[in-house]
Design a protein around this motif. Structure first.
Motif, PDB file in Angstrom:
ATOM      1  N   SER A  43      13.952  -6.993  15.886  1.00 49.20           N
ATOM      2  CA  SER A  43      15.169  -6.536  15.211  1.00 49.20           C
ATOM      3  C   SER A  43      15.076  -5.092  14.756  1.00 49.20           C
ATOM      4  O   SER A  43      16.095  -4.425  14.570  1.00 49.20           O
ATOM      5  CB  SER A  43      15.450  -7.428  13.999  1.00 49.20           C
ATOM      6  N   GLY A  44      13.850  -4.599  14.545  1.00 50.53           N
ATOM      7  CA  GLY A  44      13.682  -3.252  14.008  1.00 50.53           C
ATOM      8  C   GLY A  44      13.899  -3.169  12.517  1.00 50.53           C
ATOM      9  O   GLY A  44      13.872  -2.077  11.934  1.00 50.53           O
ATOM     10  N   ALA A  45      14.097  -4.310  11.848  1.00 50.82           N
ATOM     11  CA  ALA A  45      14.428  -4.303  10.424  1.00 50.82           C
ATOM     12  C   ALA A  45      13.282  -3.753   9.574  1.00 50.82           C
ATOM     13  O   ALA A  45      13.522  -3.005   8.612  1.00 50.82           O
ATOM     14  CB  ALA A  45      14.796  -5.713   9.960  1.00 50.82           C
ATOM     15  N   PHE A  46      12.050  -4.108   9.905  1.00 53.22           N
ATOM     16  CA  PHE A  46      10.924  -3.627   9.101  1.00 53.22           C
ATOM     17  C   PHE A  46      10.756  -2.120   9.241  1.00 53.22           C
ATOM     18  O   PHE A  46      10.523  -1.414   8.254  1.00 53.22           O
ATOM     19  CB  PHE A  46       9.638  -4.341   9.512  1.00 53.22           C
ATOM     20  N   TYR A  47      10.896  -1.619  10.450  1.00 50.05           N
ATOM     21  CA  TYR A  47      10.822  -0.176  10.670  1.00 50.05           C
ATOM     22  C   TYR A  47      11.904   0.545   9.880  1.00 50.05           C
ATOM     23  O   TYR A  47      11.643   1.566   9.222  1.00 50.05           O
ATOM     24  CB  TYR A  47      10.944   0.109  12.166  1.00 50.05           C
ATOM     25  N   GLN A  48      13.127   0.028   9.901  1.00 50.43           N
ATOM     26  CA  GLN A  48      14.210   0.652   9.154  1.00 50.43           C
ATOM     27  C   GLN A  48      13.953   0.611   7.652  1.00 50.43           C
ATOM     28  O   GLN A  48      14.284   1.554   6.917  1.00 50.43           O
ATOM     29  CB  GLN A  48      15.545  -0.015   9.494  1.00 50.43           C
ATOM     30  N   GLU A  49      13.353  -0.471   7.181  1.00 48.09           N
ATOM     31  CA  GLU A  49      13.015  -0.567   5.758  1.00 48.09           C
ATOM     32  C   GLU A  49      12.014   0.523   5.370  1.00 48.09           C
ATOM     33  O   GLU A  49      12.161   1.181   4.329  1.00 48.09           O
ATOM     34  CB  GLU A  49      12.458  -1.943   5.440  1.00 48.09           C
ATOM     35  N   LEU A  50      11.008   0.713   6.203  1.00 46.91           N
ATOM     36  CA  LEU A  50      10.040   1.772   5.930  1.00 46.91           C
ATOM     37  C   LEU A  50      10.703   3.146   5.952  1.00 46.91           C
ATOM     38  O   LEU A  50      10.406   4.003   5.111  1.00 46.91           O
ATOM     39  CB  LEU A  50       8.905   1.732   6.947  1.00 46.91           C
ATOM     40  N   CYS A  51      11.593   3.370   6.901  1.00 45.75           N
ATOM     41  CA  CYS A  51      12.290   4.657   6.989  1.00 45.75           C
ATOM     42  C   CYS A  51      13.074   4.948   5.723  1.00 45.75           C
ATOM     43  O   CYS A  51      13.084   6.087   5.225  1.00 45.75           O
ATOM     44  CB  CYS A  51      13.227   4.667   8.197  1.00 45.75           C
ATOM     45  N   GLU A  52      13.745   3.944   5.208  1.00 49.54           N
ATOM     46  CA  GLU A  52      14.573   4.145   4.014  1.00 49.54           C
ATOM     47  C   GLU A  52      13.732   4.345   2.761  1.00 49.54           C
ATOM     48  O   GLU A  52      14.049   5.175   1.917  1.00 49.54           O
ATOM     49  CB  GLU A  52      15.500   2.936   3.835  1.00 49.54           C
ATOM     50  N   LYS A  53      12.640   3.600   2.651  1.00 51.39           N
ATOM     51  CA  LYS A  53      11.854   3.648   1.420  1.00 51.39           C
ATOM     52  C   LYS A  53      10.821   4.771   1.408  1.00 51.39           C
ATOM     53  O   LYS A  53      10.547   5.349   0.347  1.00 51.39           O
ATOM     54  CB  LYS A  53      11.126   2.308   1.214  1.00 51.39           C
ATOM     55  N   TYR A  54      10.256   5.079   2.581  1.00 53.23           N
ATOM     56  CA  TYR A  54       9.113   5.994   2.604  1.00 53.23           C
ATOM     57  C   TYR A  54       9.246   7.034   3.722  1.00 53.23           C
ATOM     58  O   TYR A  54       8.487   7.014   4.706  1.00 53.23           O
ATOM     59  CB  TYR A  54       7.809   5.204   2.762  1.00 53.23           C
ATOM     60  N   PRO A  55      10.192   7.955   3.604  1.00 53.29           N
ATOM     61  CA  PRO A  55      10.319   9.001   4.630  1.00 53.29           C
ATOM     62  C   PRO A  55       9.131   9.953   4.660  1.00 53.29           C
ATOM     63  O   PRO A  55       9.030  10.771   5.573  1.00 53.29           O
ATOM     64  CB  PRO A  55      11.604   9.725   4.228  1.00 53.29           C
ATOM     65  N   GLN A  56       8.241   9.862   3.667  1.00 55.30           N
ATOM     66  CA  GLN A  56       7.044  10.700   3.673  1.00 55.30           C
ATOM     67  C   GLN A  56       5.935  10.149   4.572  1.00 55.30           C
ATOM     68  O   GLN A  56       4.867  10.751   4.676  1.00 55.30           O
ATOM     69  CB  GLN A  56       6.503  10.900   2.255  1.00 55.30           C
TER      70      GLN A  56
ATOM     71  N   ARG B 158       0.827  -1.205   0.000  1.00 60.57           N
ATOM     72  CA  ARG B 158       0.000   0.000   0.000  1.00 60.57           C
ATOM     73  C   ARG B 158       0.862   1.257   0.000  1.00 60.57           C
ATOM     74  O   ARG B 158       0.512   2.259  -0.633  1.00 60.57           O
ATOM     75  CB  ARG B 158      -0.942   0.005   1.197  1.00 60.57           C
ATOM     76  N   CYS B 159       1.984   1.230   0.697  1.00 57.30           N
ATOM     77  CA  CYS B 159       2.893   2.379   0.654  1.00 57.30           C
ATOM     78  C   CYS B 159       3.470   2.563  -0.752  1.00 57.30           C
ATOM     79  O   CYS B 159       3.579   3.691  -1.253  1.00 57.30           O
ATOM     80  CB  CYS B 159       4.025   2.198   1.658  1.00 57.30           C
ATOM     81  N   ALA B 160       3.834   1.462  -1.385  1.00 57.70           N
ATOM     82  CA  ALA B 160       4.375   1.550  -2.747  1.00 57.70           C
ATOM     83  C   ALA B 160       3.342   2.111  -3.710  1.00 57.70           C
ATOM     84  O   ALA B 160       3.657   2.948  -4.571  1.00 57.70           O
ATOM     85  CB  ALA B 160       4.846   0.171  -3.207  1.00 57.70           C
ATOM     86  N   ALA B 161       2.098   1.664  -3.568  1.00 58.60           N
ATOM     87  CA  ALA B 161       1.040   2.167  -4.450  1.00 58.60           C
ATOM     88  C   ALA B 161       0.789   3.646  -4.225  1.00 58.60           C
ATOM     89  O   ALA B 161       0.614   4.420  -5.184  1.00 58.60           O
ATOM     90  CB  ALA B 161      -0.240   1.373  -4.226  1.00 58.60           C
ATOM     91  N   ALA B 162       0.776   4.079  -2.959  1.00 55.85           N
ATOM     92  CA  ALA B 162       0.557   5.494  -2.663  1.00 55.85           C
ATOM     93  C   ALA B 162       1.704   6.344  -3.188  1.00 55.85           C
ATOM     94  O   ALA B 162       1.486   7.425  -3.761  1.00 55.85           O
ATOM     95  CB  ALA B 162       0.396   5.694  -1.161  1.00 55.85           C
ATOM     96  N   ALA B 163       2.944   5.881  -3.008  1.00 54.87           N
ATOM     97  CA  ALA B 163       4.097   6.642  -3.488  1.00 54.87           C
ATOM     98  C   ALA B 163       4.128   6.698  -5.008  1.00 54.87           C
ATOM     99  O   ALA B 163       4.515   7.715  -5.601  1.00 54.87           O
ATOM    100  CB  ALA B 163       5.386   6.029  -2.954  1.00 54.87           C
ATOM    101  N   ALA B 164       3.727   5.612  -5.672  1.00 49.37           N
ATOM    102  CA  ALA B 164       3.695   5.605  -7.132  1.00 49.37           C
ATOM    103  C   ALA B 164       2.630   6.557  -7.659  1.00 49.37           C
ATOM    104  O   ALA B 164       2.802   7.182  -8.715  1.00 49.37           O
ATOM    105  CB  ALA B 164       3.433   4.188  -7.644  1.00 49.37           C
ATOM    106  N   GLU B 165       1.558   6.685  -6.928  1.00 44.61           N
ATOM    107  CA  GLU B 165       0.476   7.587  -7.323  1.00 44.61           C
ATOM    108  C   GLU B 165       0.933   9.038  -7.297  1.00 44.61           C
ATOM    109  O   GLU B 165       0.634   9.816  -8.200  1.00 44.61           O
ATOM    110  CB  GLU B 165      -0.702   7.385  -6.368  1.00 44.61           C
ATOM    111  N   ASP B 166       1.657   9.418  -6.246  1.00 47.00           N
ATOM    112  CA  ASP B 166       2.208  10.770  -6.138  1.00 47.00           C
ATOM    113  C   ASP B 166       3.272  10.763  -5.052  1.00 47.00           C
ATOM    114  O   ASP B 166       2.953  10.810  -3.864  1.00 47.00           O
ATOM    115  CB  ASP B 166       1.116  11.786  -5.798  1.00 47.00           C
TER     116      ASP B 166
END
Length: 400
Positions: free
Chosen positions: A218-231, A172-180
């Protein structure tokens, strides 16, 4: 304890072409009558509509009921049906599983029954015929912006597991970011991410986002979101920490995380917590008046976002000081009003941007704090596609 009826403040209605919605958490309908939720919920909605009559929606981030019992859902629906005039979106918290001995199926069936048969606020997203009919996890659309709401499941510590939802969140984050890619993405979970906002440093308060529950996160998923979607702008509840605590907002890792305190229950401040009255430890003396939510305002011309707490308690009526917005269409600019009262110094809070600061170049990120933090202002740079400026005022206020 009796609910203190707030005095009617002189708050002029907000104006301007903005998208607006509120974020609430931890209403706990069905809990102790001492919480006075039957009085506080109508009072709060009345105040919200007096200030923001054109608000677009209301979102509830879990623990709307105390145990998820069907009778509690009926009462929740009665309160919302009578008080809310704009569409409502709701996500489950850990308490919605309590009546069902941790049964995911039974708890979610009761939640869906509430959506299908009890909730009757016109235009609500998850009602029959709504855009998100019957959904437990939902991608709500408000004025062209995505509000992703994700429920926990049994597992982890006390129904706090989100591991099975990671792919859905990423999709859903990828779809929202691709939209705008210039628009913010709003993410709602009942639990905070580990080691972010105040009280998120132990398993008893964290969401469990790893693949396997009941393990050290591990915090890995949170870090992945931070890197990909800072918005992303993330809202969580669960902790009942007052919004006056500067640690209830966090930006050190990539995107903005904000706690939503409690809407109609009581504050929780054990282990160095505090509120505006100076009360500390456990449930504060004035905590029975706790009734807070966030007002989110989006300027569609610039994608700037203002996040302001709504504090209907009598002791929290304060006039905010104006806070300057940072202009620019090439990035997100989050801004709000200054807090009206100095707070104790506290760890893990960023800086507040003063009206005298010069503009920050693209790619920099300005961390927040509330007025009164020791140590002075400072800037931290980060290589991000967007920049965030966030602070929060002591009530709904007119945009600077």
């Amino acid at each position: 304890a009796a609910f203190t009826q707030p005095a009617a403040p002189n708050w002029p209605p907000l104006s301007g072409d903005k998208i607006r919605f509120t974020v609430h958490s931890d209403t706990h309908v069905g809990a102790s009558p001492n919480n006075n939720y039957r009085d506080k919920i109508p009072e709060a909605f009345s105040a919200i509509y007096a200030m923001a009559p054109d608000v677009d929606a209301h979102f509830f981030v879990g623990d709307s009921t105390d145990t998820g019992h069907p009778d509690q859902y009926v009462e929740l629906a009665q309160l919302l049906n009578a008080s809310a005039r704009k569409p409502v979106g709701i996500v489950m918290g850990n308490h919605e599983y309590y009546n069902w001995s941790g049964s995911k199926q039974n708890a979610q069936d009761a939640f869906k029954t509430f959506l299908a048969s009890e909730l009757n606020v016109p235009g609500s997203f998850q009602m029959p015929g709504g855009a998100n009919e019957g959904q437990v996890d939902a991608d709500f659309a408000v004025g062209g912006y995505h509000v992703l709401a994700v429920a926990p499941e049994p597992g982890g510590y006390d129904n706090s597991w989100y591991g099975a939802k990671r792919d859905w969140i990423l999709e859903r984050c990828a779809a929202a970011a691709a939209e705008d890619p210039a628009k913010p993405i709003f993410l709602l979970t009942h639990h905070p991410f580990p080691n972010t906002v105040w009280y998120s440093g132990s398993n008893s308060w964290d969401g469990q986002f790893d693949e396997n529950a009941n393990t050290a996160q591990s915090g890995a998923f949170y870090q992945e979101l931070c890197e990909k979607y800072p918005q992303i702008i993330h809202f969580s509840g669960h902790t009942h920490i007052p919004m006056a605590d500067p640690r209830s907002i966090y930006q050190d890792d990539g995107f903005t995380l904000i706690q939503t305190a409690t809407f109609a229950n009581n504050f929780w401040m054990e282990n160095d917590g505090h509120d505006e009255t100076g009360s500390a430890g456990g449930h504060p003396n004035a905590g029975w008046d706790a009734n807070q939510c966030e007002l989110v305002e989006i300027d569609p011309a610039t994608n700037s976002v203002s996040v302001s707490p709504r504090l209907p308690q009598r002791q929290h009526h304060r006039r905010p000081v104006g806070h300057r917005a940072v202009e620019g269409n090439d990035r997100l600019s989050l801004h709000a009003r200054r807090h009206g009262r100095a707070q104790q110094a506290a760890p893990r809070a960023g800086r507040r941007r003063s009206s005298g600061d010069r503009g920050v170049r693209h790619g920099e990120r300005c961390l927040v704090q509330r007025k009164g933090r020791s140590g002075g202002a400072r800037r931290k740079r980060a290589r991000r596609r967007h920049r965030h400026f966030v602070s929060r005022g002591s009530r709904l206020g007119r945009s600077a």
